[in-house]
Scaffold this motif. Structure first.
Motif: not given
Ligand code: FMN
Length: 368
Positions: A20-21, A36-37, A60-61, A76-79
């Protein structure tokens, strides 16, 4: 540690949300309602999942999008920071960070993980990845090591992190790749334990790493071949026992659940066949050496499988179909499953209302 390993629930089959990131999540599709993320959507989703008793979220990285018309997973948002934010906003959920061992110094990583673990009062989890995507490493100016060496590096990296978590003051670490002098790292992880550690290796080398070091191994289930998955679980657990360890095996699924099987199948076709982002799919497959030339017999099938959710087992049907399939995975030995939807926020309420009670009736989950 028991509570951490149980992901804070007594359910036989744990449920998690995967991906979801990232923009588009796990579905390589062009449909307008694709994920959307964004941060507000992640936050709403985490709160919804927490309230419903879903056990975990697994990001997810990913550092670079896969192109195509949608630039699949381009935003992507940094995890680790994503996990820290979600842990602050939830009460029960375990939130993993997915971290590329070769891209972050172990002392910084150990400290970030401890910080997130304190924010979540013991609910932080670590997914270690060694990398497979050369594009991403090139962007960092880092050379990807040869496959076996990646896992040798990851072993040292994790040993260094555990030393920071568990060791005393002013200890040295002398590895082949990593040298640390007079290491001091405080505070220690929350409550005297340590974060749950998972890995999702597919190769024998990677799986040996997981068996030696991790609490959970995430493995893909070959579509329609549950017996193979069941045999894999037995093998992995026997290898762990031989080393005096225990490990849980989780799997990955992609859920399309609608009131009728016909609706579900039609939506599935609409998203991942009629509106798949085929340019992105082909690019992802090519990065793994899968092309029409290398796999002439089943390239079309591999393409569809990739578009559907990056290889997770497709679970398509009405609530009974979905509950039956999840119960079968549980019976095959899966301790849990990380699932994705095309639009998590729109689809999760129906899943929780219709599928969770059916899972309770099938004895694999309890009411909250
Ligand atoms: C559930 C799951 C999650 C994964 N997450 C990531 C990820 O976020 N980033 C990444 O680069 N690789 C990810 N991978 C890839 C694995 O870490 C691993 O590199 C891959 O399965 C190949 O296995 P091997 O390293 O043993 O060859 C994931 C794989 C699975 C099954």
């Amino acid at each position: 540690m028991r509570a951490r390993l149980d992901l804070y629930s007594r359910n036989t089959l744990k449920l998690g949300l995967f991906g979801a990131n990232c923009s588009s999540g796990r579905a390589v599709t062009k449909v307008a309602e694709r994920w959307s993320g964004s941060w507000p959507d992640s936050l709403r989703l985490a709160r919804m999942a927490d309230a419903a008793g879903i056990e975990f979220m697994l990001p997810v990285g990913r550092w670079k999008g896969y192109g195509g018309e949608t630039d699949y997973q381009g935003a992507t948002l940094e995890s680790v920071t994503w996990a820290a934010g979600l842990l602050a906003a939830t009460r029960r959920l375990t939130v993993f960070a997915t971290v590329h061992a070769p891209l972050i110094h172990p002392i910084i990583a150990a400290k970030q993980f401890v910080t997130a673990d304190h924010i979540g009062a013991g609910r932080f989890g670590l997914n270690i990845v060694c990398g497979w995507n050369e594009d991403e490493f090139d962007m960092f100016g880092v050379t990807m090591r040869e496959h076996a060496t990646r896992y040798e590096y990851a072993q040292e990296w994790l040993d260094a992190i555990k030393l920071a978590w568990e060791g005393g003051d002013d200890v040295d670490f002398d590895g082949r790749f990593i040298q640390l002098r007079q290491l001091r790292a405080k505070p220690k992880p929350f409550g005297g334990g340590r974060p749950i550690i998972m890995n999702a290796a597919a190769s024998p080398t990677g799986q040996s790493f997981a068996i030696r070091n991790c609490d959970a191994l995430f493995s893909m289930t070959p579509k329609g071949r549950l017996d193979e998955f069941a045999a894999h679980v037995v093998d992995v657990q026997a290898l762990a026992r031989a080393q005096g360890r225990a490990i849980d095996v989780y799997t990955v699924g992609v859920i399309t659940c609608r009131p009728t099987r016909r609706d579900a199948e039609s939506y599935y076709r609409h998203c991942v066949i009629d509106n798949a982002d085929w340019a992105a799919v082909d690019h992802i497959l090519a990065m793994r050496g899968v092309t029409p030339e290398t796999y002439p017999d089943d390239y079309a099938e591999r393409r569809a499988h990739q578009a559907n959710g990056m290889g997770g087992v497709p679970i398509v049907g009405d609530p009974d179909d979905v509950a039956d399939e999840l119960a079968r995975l549980s019976a095959a030995g899966a301790r849990g499953i990380a699932v994705s939807f095309v639009n998590y926020l729109e689809e999760l309420p129906f899943f929780c209302a219709e599928v969770l009670p059916r899972l309770e009736r099938r004895g694999v989950r309890r009411a909250i």
